[in-house]
Every structure is written in C-alpha cells, then in structure tokens.
Scaffold this active site. Structure first.
Site, PDB file in Angstrom:
ATOM      1  N   HIS A 139      -8.322  -2.201  -3.613  1.00 23.59           N
ATOM      2  CA  HIS A 139      -6.962  -1.839  -3.212  1.00 23.59           C
ATOM      3  C   HIS A 139      -6.057  -3.055  -3.023  1.00 23.59           C
ATOM      4  CE1 HIS A 139      -3.743   0.493  -1.613  1.00 23.59           C
ATOM      5  NE2 HIS A 139      -3.890   0.084  -0.374  1.00 23.59           N
ATOM      6  N   ASP A 178      -8.900  -0.141  -7.723  1.00 21.59           N
ATOM      7  CA  ASP A 178      -8.341   0.436  -6.498  1.00 21.59           C
ATOM      8  C   ASP A 178      -8.777   1.890  -6.384  1.00 21.59           C
ATOM      9  OD1 ASP A 178      -6.802   1.431  -4.398  1.00 21.59           O
ATOM     10  OD2 ASP A 178      -5.017   0.311  -4.971  1.00 21.59           O
ATOM     11  N   SER A 202       0.834  -1.201   0.000  1.00 21.94           N
ATOM     12  CA  SER A 202       0.000   0.000   0.000  1.00 21.94           C
ATOM     13  C   SER A 202       0.872   1.254   0.000  1.00 21.94           C
ATOM     14  CB  SER A 202      -0.946  -0.048   1.199  1.00 21.94           C
ATOM     15  OG  SER A 202      -1.906   0.977   1.135  1.00 21.94           O
TER      16      SER A 202
END
Length: 484
Positions: A461, A433, A338
């Site tokens: 995501h 995402d 991330s």
C-alpha cells in the site's frame, strides 16, 4: 516526467531486493489476465495476482499474530504507525493485550489497555517538568559565553520535551486505532477521548517548535448543509516556514501543500512529512477527509468534499501570518494519502484551475469499490478489517449496504469526475497494494487529461518505503515551474 509517462529508471532500487521492488510498472501478469476489463468493469484477474488477492494475511489471526507478524518490527524501528514512539512504550500494552486475549482492535478494551499502563501520562508529566525548567531558564544574556550556554540549554529542553510529548501522542494514536469519526455522531467515545488527548499533547509539542510552531485554526465551512447535520468549522493545522525564509515575491505568501490525511492517520500524525515541506520553504495545511476524525462534511454526500475544499481555499486566500499573506495561491499543491488519495484525485478535477499540482498516493477511485475486491480486502495488509471502517466512513449503516451501493455512488468514473480537465496529477502506489488496487491508478491514465505516474513493483500500500523518493522531486519541479 512528461504526460502519461511512467518512470522506469532508478535501476539501483531493483538491485536492492527490498519488498518495495524497483522502478516502473513492469510486472508478470497472472495467468489469464485480460486487462482492466474495459470501461471500468471488474478485471478477470487482479494485477497483484490471484494468490495474493485470495490470501488472508496471518496478522488477522488475533492480537498476538498482529504483534509478532506485522507490528513488532516497525515498532522496534519507530516506523509507521509507531513513528514518534519507542518500543519500550508499547511492549507493556501488547503484553497485556495478548495475555487478556483482547483481539478486537475496535473495542474499548483495546483503547483502555494502552491508557491503563500510565506510560502516556508519565511521558507527559516528564515533558511538563522540562517545560517548567525551560520557563525558568533566563533569556540569553549579553555576554557571548553566557548567551551560547543559555541558548543551548533552552534548545535541549525544547527538543527533549517535544520528544516526550510526541511519544505520548503515538500511544494515544495506537489507542484510538483503527478508526474514529464524529459524523453523524462519535462512533466510540473511549477512542474519541484518546483522540482529544492526542491533539492536546501534540499542540504542546508543536508550540515548542519556535521557528515553525503548529497553529490550530478553525476554518468556517461556508457552504455547509445544515439539514444534513454538517458542522460549522473545518479544523486544520498550519505550519509556516521560519521568519526570514524567502518567498517568491514580497507579500505573496509561501508555496503551500494541502495535506489530506487518510482513514486512520490524522492531523497530529504527520510531523516528519510537514518538516520536509518546511525544509523546502513551503507552508503546510493539514486537514482530514470526510467521514474521519473531526471533519464536518457529510461523508454520505459525494459532493460534500467539493464544498469543503472550496471553503478551505477561500480561507487560504485571505489568511495572514506575521502580518502578511501566508499562502501563495498560485503555488498550492495537494497531497492525498491513502483514503485521502481519492479526494486528491477528485480535487485535481473539481478545482483544477486553483491548484499547481496534486499527488494521489495509494488512491482508490473505482476498482477499490468493486464487489469482488471488497470480498477479499479484509484479509489483506490493513491491520484490522477494512470494510466496516470504510462503510462507516462513507455514511453506510452496514457493510452489506456499503458493498451493494458504494461503487455506483462514489466511483469517480461512474459520477463523471474523470471526464473533467485535471491539473497536473501524479499517481503513486505499489503494484501489490492490497487495499487500494493498482488498477485504480492505471485506469486514471486512460481517462481525461494526461496524468503522470510512478508505480513501485512488488510494493504494498502506497508504494512504501521508496515512494517518497519520487514524490518530493516531482513536487519541487511543479513548484518551480509555476510562473508569476
């Protein structure tokens, strides 16, 4: 995969009809889609589609909506962010939050609600009692039946105590959500206290993993900028494969993964992933990124991670475990998760000669910082508002300043990082995402060294839940390819 190739196989995934979608980057372009805009300019339409881009997801309507529409199901299945936890541990806290109408996840009231139930303390007390019993169990005797019984009992006690500690850690994790930082000062003392407690209990669990315990190390931050207030130490967790696990050559150390964590998941939140590395005979070093948790680097300085990782790599080159070199520096890979994906892409270019390969999962490197994207991202899948957290994480005093200046300052395209040679770099994400746009991963294919990619159609995501099925085999191939 060959350079610039996108994997379009795994047709079975497409047949499953899951939210993660199927293979490759095939998608139905939104009406009027005009590509990425060229030279990093704002796209006319985002690949996720206008409807998804403009949408405000229902979980943003308060804690009851968050629980019922987004978190209740993963909690019931012990899935992120409730991994290691149980539904029964959390239900009382969410009932209390809903009853009191505590809708602000960033408030101290959110944190104290999880702690006031006493569930975490009870779990720790139960774990402590099992550890006390473990310490009273005699070491395995000489007689075979007695030896087997004692070994089995000790193993059961370790596993039970560890499970209890990890459940408590999960409660502390959600209590300190969505974000903490200590730079330039602790942003929320109540959440920070929960973070300190989570680390304390996690190390209790980690010491019960006899074959590969957790080692907490403070690495010297050699090139820190004292005038910028940077700290002296880089805290990391280290785990090494069990004694007797073969390494490529005697004394060379183990192949190693540097795991760069994200905005809200830190060192104690990656047990399962670390176990996957250990099962493959790899060591792991888990470290936070600038602007999060206890990372000492100045988050407002775009070049601070370069100095941070240089100190880490220098330490890794000399660190010993069990009297021998711990890490094989020819077989070091990075996996950034991330927000950590940004730093993974950066280190792939700034330290390309030091790394065998890099995985950037869910990375935002340029389009993520686009003003148009920032205007809508707070309504997407993140459980809280994203821009206030990222403003603080990048050293800005307000969201307005963050939106106005962050792309020029931090974009890896704007600052020329993408023009540098890169080590092997795998880009992984979902095409839907809503936090880090898929455009960022696609753009990386257009600049500098050839890249490799695996995009999951329809996934949100980081391309979960199917992404790991692509990452581990790729990492295995990279580790095997390195020659002495």
């Amino acid at each position: 995969m060959s350079p610039h190739q996108v994997n379009n196989d795994q047709q079975q995934e497409q047949k499953q009809g899951s939210s993660a979608g199927g293979g490759g980057i095939s998608f139905k372009a939104p009406p009027g889609y005009g590509g990425l805009g060229g030279l990093g300019k704002s796209p006319k339409h985002w690949l996720m589609g206008d409807e998804a881009f403009e949408a405000r997801m229902p979980h943003h309507d308060g804690v009851q909506a968050l629980w019922e529409t987004k978190w209740k199901f993963p909690c019931s299945k012990s899935l992120y962010p409730f991994h290691d936890g149980l539904y029964a541990d959390f239900a009382p806290s969410f009932d209390a939050l809903i009853k009191a109408n505590h809708n602000d996840m960033t408030s101290p009231a959110w944190t104290t609600t999880f702690l006031s139930t006493g569930v975490a303390e009870q779990l720790v007390d139960q774990g402590d009692k099992l550890v006390a019993e473990l310490n009273n169990v005699e070491p395995p005797g000489r007689l075979q039946p007695e030896q087997q019984q004692q070994q089995q009992r000790r193993r059961q006690l370790r596993e039970q105590a560890s499970s209890l500690y990890l459940r408590a850690c999960c409660l502390y994790r959600i209590a300190r959500f969505p974000y903490i930082t200590s730079f330039p000062k602790v942003n929320d003392q109540t959440k920070w206290d929960a973070w300190e407690k989570q680390k304390e209990i996690y190390l209790k669990a980690g010491q019960l993993w006899e074959e590969s315990p957790v080692e907490e190390v403070k690495v010297a931050y050699l090139d820190r900028r004292m005038q910028q207030g940077e700290g002296q130490w880089i805290p990391v967790y280290v785990r090494v494969p069990p004694a007797g696990t073969s390494s490529p050559s005697t004394g060379s150390g183990y192949p190693t993964v540097i795991l760069m964590t994200g905005l809200d998941g830190y060192r104690p939140d990656n047990t399962v992933r670390c176990n996957e590395f250990l099962a493959r005979g790899w060591a792991v070093v888990v470290v936070e990124i600038p602007g999060t948790a206890d990372c000492p680097a100045d988050p407002a300085d775009p070049e601070s991670p370069d100095r941070l990782w240089e100190s880490l790599l220098q330490w890794m080159g000399t660190h010993q475990y069990r009297g021998e070199r711990a890490f094989d520096m020819k077989r070091v890979m990075v996996w950034g998760l991330s927000a950590g994906g940004y730093y993974a892409v950066r280190i792939a270019h700034t330290h390309s000669h030091r790394l065998a390969g890099v995985v950037a999962q869910g990375a935002g490197v340029h389009y993520f910082y686009d003003k148009k994207w920032m205007e809508k991202v707070d309504g997407h899948e993140y459980p809280a508002q994203l821009t206030p957290a990222f403003a603080m994480k990048h050293g800005y005093s307000s969201v307005e300043e963050f939106k106005a200046g962050v792309q020029k300052k931090f974009s890896l395209l704007e600052n020329g990082i993408l023009a540098k040679p890169s080590t092997r770099l795998l880009l992984v994400n979902g095409t839907q995402d809503g936090l880090m746009p898929i455009e960022d991963s696609m753009m990386l294919l257009e600049y500098g060294s050839p890249k490799e990619a695996r995009f999951f159609t329809g996934a949100l995501h980081m391309g979960y839940p199917l992404a790991n099925s692509a990452v581990y085999p790729w990492m295995e191939s990279v580790m095997a390819f390195v020659r002495e």
